[in-house]
Write a protein that holds these residues in place. Structure first.
Motif, mmCIF file in Angstrom:
data_model
loop_
_atom_site.group_PDB
_atom_site.id
_atom_site.type_symbol
_atom_site.label_atom_id
_atom_site.label_comp_id
_atom_site.label_asym_id
_atom_site.label_seq_id
_atom_site.Cartn_x
_atom_site.Cartn_y
_atom_site.Cartn_z
ATOM 1 N N GLY A 51 0.840 -1.201 0.000
ATOM 2 C CA GLY A 51 0.000 0.000 0.000
ATOM 3 C C GLY A 51 0.866 1.239 0.000
ATOM 4 N N GLY A 105 -0.266 4.847 -1.172
ATOM 5 C CA GLY A 105 -1.396 5.537 -0.543
ATOM 6 C C GLY A 105 -0.917 6.605 0.429
ATOM 7 N N GLY A 138 1.072 4.995 3.394
ATOM 8 C CA GLY A 138 2.186 4.284 2.765
ATOM 9 C C GLY A 138 3.269 5.239 2.272
ATOM 10 N N ASP A 195 2.371 -1.863 -4.515
ATOM 11 C CA ASP A 195 1.001 -1.338 -4.603
ATOM 12 C C ASP A 195 0.378 -1.884 -5.875
ATOM 13 O OD1 ASP A 195 -0.283 1.382 -2.978
ATOM 14 O OD2 ASP A 195 -1.340 0.626 -4.765
ATOM 15 N N ASP A 226 -1.674 -0.125 -7.639
ATOM 16 C CA ASP A 226 -1.927 1.042 -8.485
ATOM 17 C C ASP A 226 -0.595 1.539 -9.075
ATOM 18 O OD1 ASP A 226 -2.427 3.567 -9.512
ATOM 19 O OD2 ASP A 226 -3.876 4.078 -7.949
ATOM 20 N N LEU A 251 1.876 -4.900 -7.631
ATOM 21 C CA LEU A 251 1.494 -6.243 -7.202
ATOM 22 C C LEU A 251 0.181 -6.165 -6.441
ATOM 23 C CD1 LEU A 251 2.480 -9.236 -6.840
ATOM 24 C CD2 LEU A 251 3.674 -8.488 -4.780
ATOM 25 N N ASP A 252 -0.702 -7.118 -6.742
ATOM 26 C CA ASP A 252 -1.948 -7.241 -5.978
ATOM 27 C C ASP A 252 -1.691 -8.216 -4.831
ATOM 28 O OD1 ASP A 252 -4.427 -7.899 -4.944
ATOM 29 O OD2 ASP A 252 -5.430 -7.881 -6.896
ATOM 30 N N ILE A 253 -1.770 -7.726 -3.605
ATOM 31 C CA ILE A 253 -1.393 -8.569 -2.459
ATOM 32 C C ILE A 253 -2.355 -9.725 -2.214
ATOM 33 C CG2 ILE A 253 -0.123 -6.749 -1.245
ATOM 34 C CD1 ILE A 253 -2.676 -6.564 0.641
ATOM 35 N N THR A 254 -3.498 -9.735 -2.902
ATOM 36 C CA THR A 254 -4.472 -10.819 -2.675
ATOM 37 C C THR A 254 -4.108 -12.091 -3.445
ATOM 38 O OG1 THR A 254 -5.962 -10.178 -4.475
ATOM 39 C CG2 THR A 254 -6.316 -9.127 -2.335
ATOM 40 N N ALA A 272 -1.227 -2.012 3.146
ATOM 41 C CA ALA A 272 -2.335 -1.901 2.182
ATOM 42 C C ALA A 272 -3.657 -2.217 2.881
ATOM 43 C CB ALA A 272 -2.123 -2.859 1.016
ATOM 44 N N ILE A 285 -8.366 -8.257 0.877
ATOM 45 C CA ILE A 285 -7.368 -7.173 0.946
ATOM 46 C C ILE A 285 -6.813 -7.004 2.368
ATOM 47 C CG2 ILE A 285 -6.999 -4.678 0.663
ATOM 48 C CD1 ILE A 285 -9.168 -4.781 -1.569
ATOM 49 N N ASN A 286 -7.715 -6.994 3.361
ATOM 50 C CA ASN A 286 -7.292 -6.602 4.713
ATOM 51 C C ASN A 286 -6.785 -7.751 5.579
ATOM 52 O OD1 ASN A 286 -8.109 -3.617 4.810
ATOM 53 N ND2 ASN A 286 -9.984 -4.602 4.076
ATOM 54 N N SER A 320 -6.048 -1.209 12.710
ATOM 55 C CA SER A 320 -6.902 -0.030 12.872
ATOM 56 C C SER A 320 -7.498 -0.085 14.267
ATOM 57 C CB SER A 320 -8.048 -0.051 11.845
ATOM 58 O OG SER A 320 -9.035 0.918 12.177
ATOM 59 N N THR A 323 -6.588 10.692 4.782
ATOM 60 C CA THR A 323 -6.113 10.062 3.537
ATOM 61 C C THR A 323 -7.319 9.797 2.627
ATOM 62 O OG1 THR A 323 -6.465 7.780 4.223
ATOM 63 C CG2 THR A 323 -4.364 8.764 4.873
ATOM 64 N N LEU A 349 -10.051 7.649 4.215
ATOM 65 C CA LEU A 349 -11.009 8.348 5.084
ATOM 66 C C LEU A 349 -12.009 9.125 4.228
ATOM 67 C CD1 LEU A 349 -11.566 8.779 8.158
ATOM 68 C CD2 LEU A 349 -10.425 10.974 7.929
HETATM 69 N N1 LIG Z 1 -6.946 6.562 6.946
HETATM 70 C C1 LIG Z 1 -7.480 6.131 8.076
HETATM 71 O O1 LIG Z 1 -8.292 6.814 8.730
HETATM 72 C C2 LIG Z 1 -7.086 4.781 8.622
HETATM 73 C C3 LIG Z 1 -7.549 4.445 9.910
HETATM 74 C C4 LIG Z 1 -7.198 3.205 10.422
HETATM 75 C C5 LIG Z 1 -6.426 2.334 9.699
HETATM 76 N N2 LIG Z 1 -6.008 2.679 8.439
HETATM 77 C C6 LIG Z 1 -5.205 1.700 7.711
HETATM 78 O O2 LIG Z 1 -4.024 2.314 7.234
HETATM 79 C C7 LIG Z 1 -3.569 1.632 6.062
HETATM 80 C C8 LIG Z 1 -3.266 2.654 4.963
HETATM 81 O O3 LIG Z 1 -4.481 3.316 4.639
HETATM 82 P P1 LIG Z 1 -4.541 4.774 3.972
HETATM 83 O O4 LIG Z 1 -5.443 5.559 4.826
HETATM 84 O O5 LIG Z 1 -3.196 5.278 3.655
HETATM 85 O O6 LIG Z 1 -5.345 4.399 2.648
HETATM 86 P P2 LIG Z 1 -5.065 4.776 1.103
HETATM 87 O O7 LIG Z 1 -6.332 4.425 0.399
HETATM 88 O O8 LIG Z 1 -4.532 6.162 0.986
HETATM 89 O O9 LIG Z 1 -3.904 3.747 0.700
HETATM 90 C C9 LIG Z 1 -4.111 2.369 0.592
HETATM 91 C C10 LIG Z 1 -3.205 1.835 -0.490
HETATM 92 O O10 LIG Z 1 -3.355 0.402 -0.545
HETATM 93 C C11 LIG Z 1 -3.335 0.013 -1.916
HETATM 94 N N3 LIG Z 1 -4.029 -1.264 -2.087
HETATM 95 C C12 LIG Z 1 -5.341 -1.527 -1.878
HETATM 96 N N4 LIG Z 1 -5.615 -2.801 -2.208
HETATM 97 C C13 LIG Z 1 -4.447 -3.371 -2.621
HETATM 98 C C14 LIG Z 1 -4.089 -4.650 -3.090
HETATM 99 N N5 LIG Z 1 -5.015 -5.620 -3.226
HETATM 100 N N6 LIG Z 1 -2.796 -4.903 -3.413
HETATM 101 C C15 LIG Z 1 -1.860 -3.911 -3.290
HETATM 102 N N7 LIG Z 1 -2.154 -2.657 -2.879
HETATM 103 C C16 LIG Z 1 -3.428 -2.387 -2.527
HETATM 104 C C17 LIG Z 1 -4.083 1.158 -2.628
HETATM 105 O O11 LIG Z 1 -3.782 1.158 -4.026
HETATM 106 C C18 LIG Z 1 -3.564 2.375 -1.885
HETATM 107 O O12 LIG Z 1 -2.406 2.917 -2.511
HETATM 108 C C19 LIG Z 1 -4.689 0.639 5.704
HETATM 109 O O13 LIG Z 1 -4.344 -0.656 6.163
HETATM 110 C C20 LIG Z 1 -5.879 1.161 6.472
HETATM 111 O O14 LIG Z 1 -6.814 0.142 6.761
HETATM 112 C C21 LIG Z 1 -6.309 3.887 7.892
#
Ligand SMILES: NC(=O)c1ccc[n+]([C@@H]2O[C@H](COP(=O)([O-])OP(=O)(O)OC[C@H]3O[C@@H](n4cnc5c(N)ncnc54)[C@H](O)[C@@H]3O)[C@@H](O)[C@H]2O)c1
Length: 255
Positions: free
Chosen positions: A13, A16, A19, A37, A39, A62-65, A91, A113-114, A142, A190, A193
């Motif tokens: 990730g 993002g 990340g 990532d 994307d 890469l798709d982590i799934t 991610a 994904i998670n 989280s 981000t 959110l």
């Molecule tokens: N932003 C928040 O409020 C918040 C709160 C709690 C936890 N988190 C956690 O923080 C982490 C980062 O989140 P963020 O807020 O930066 O989100 P974001 O959407 O900005 O970034 C997430 C990134 O993960 C990548 N991604 C998604 N699915 C993927 C896959 N299958 N393979 C590879 N890459 C993949 C996306 O392309 C993206 O670049 C996540 O695990 C999220 O659950 C975020």
């Protein structure tokens, strides 16, 4: 902190919000970062954003799934870079929906994904760490996984699962000198959110309500999360494993 000089760190990730901040802190600390990532365009933007330090960055679309591809691509990276010192499972994805209105297809995507994605990365990376005599893993869960979050039932289940999985892997791998910890962001500004609140009136009310509820009176910034991730991956955290740490401005406080 330069004690991560030339360490190889895999961050998922990576392109993002959180990340990108994590990658930036690692390259600032001298590490070589493998930015994973799905994307590809966002990965290119990450490389631009990290200039001139992007020589320390390897982009890995890469798709982590996909277990098979994760194992094979991580294997190639470990071989070409001489091993992997640290892994950050960052991610993640979700959409807000009441559980009774959600479908099994949606659950499967959230779980893939998670929860399954981070399992795939552990499966791919840990053998390389074991063969080199040690390593560090930080899993981004989280606070939803600690205290629940309305509209995020399946995501919360995955994040709670990651917290429990982390503790178990920390126990299983301690004798291989591998430390495994979880960081739980609270509401952080981000794209994820934004997906939750949107940029309309509802979103504005949600973010203002969150700011009032958070003791430190603001949303988290991606940089707030990055510091603890780099610290936990460093020798300074050499006696810390199996722990869960919230970065939420005090929204949640755990004993
Ligand atoms: N932003 C928040 O409020 C918040 C709160 C709690 C936890 N988190 C956690 O923080 C982490 C980062 O989140 P963020 O807020 O930066 O989100 P974001 O959407 O900005 O970034 C997430 C990134 O993960 C990548 N991604 C998604 N699915 C993927 C896959 N299958 N393979 C590879 N890459 C993949 C996306 O392309 C993206 O670049 C996540 O695990 C999220 O659950 C975020």
């Amino acid at each position: 902190m330069r004690d991560l000089d030339n360490k190889v760190v895999v961050v998922t990730g990576a392109a993002g919000g959180i990340g990108t901040a994590i990658c930036r802190r690692f390259v600032d600390a001298g590490a070589r970062v493998v930015a994973v990532d799905k994307d590809e365009d966002a990965l290119q933007r990450l490389a631009e954003a990290l200039r001139p330090l992007n020589a320390q960055l390897a982009l890995l679309p890469l798709d982590i799934t996909n277990h098979e591809r994760v194992v094979s691509r991580i294997g190639s990276i470990a071989e070409s870079l001489g091993g992997i010192d640290a892994l950050v499972n960052n991610a993640g994805w979700d959409l807000p929906v009441q559980f009774l209105e959600s479908s099994p297809e949606f659950w499967n995507k959230v779980i893939a994904i998670n929860l399954v994605g981070p399992l795939n990365l552990h499966h791919a990376v840990l053998p390389h760490m074991i063969s080199r005599g040690g390593g560090m893993v930080v899993n981004i869960a989280s606070d939803a996984g600690r205290v629940g979050s309305s509209g995020e039932a399946v995501y919360s289940a995955c994040k709670g699962g990651i917290i429990a999985f982390t503790k178990t892997i920390a126990r299983e791998c301690a004798n291989h000198n591998i430390r495994v910890n979880t960081v739980c962001p609270g509401p952080t500004d981000t794209a994820l959110l934004q997906l939750f609140g949107g940029d309309g009136e509802y979103g504005k009310k949600l973010y203002e309500g969150l700011k009032r509820a958070i003791p430190l009176k603001r949303l988290g910034k991606p940089e707030d999360v990055a510091g603890i991730v780099v610290f936990l991956s460093s020798p300074e955290a050499g006696f810390i494993t199996g722990q869960t740490i919230s970065v939420s401005g005090g929204l949640t406080m755990h004993g």
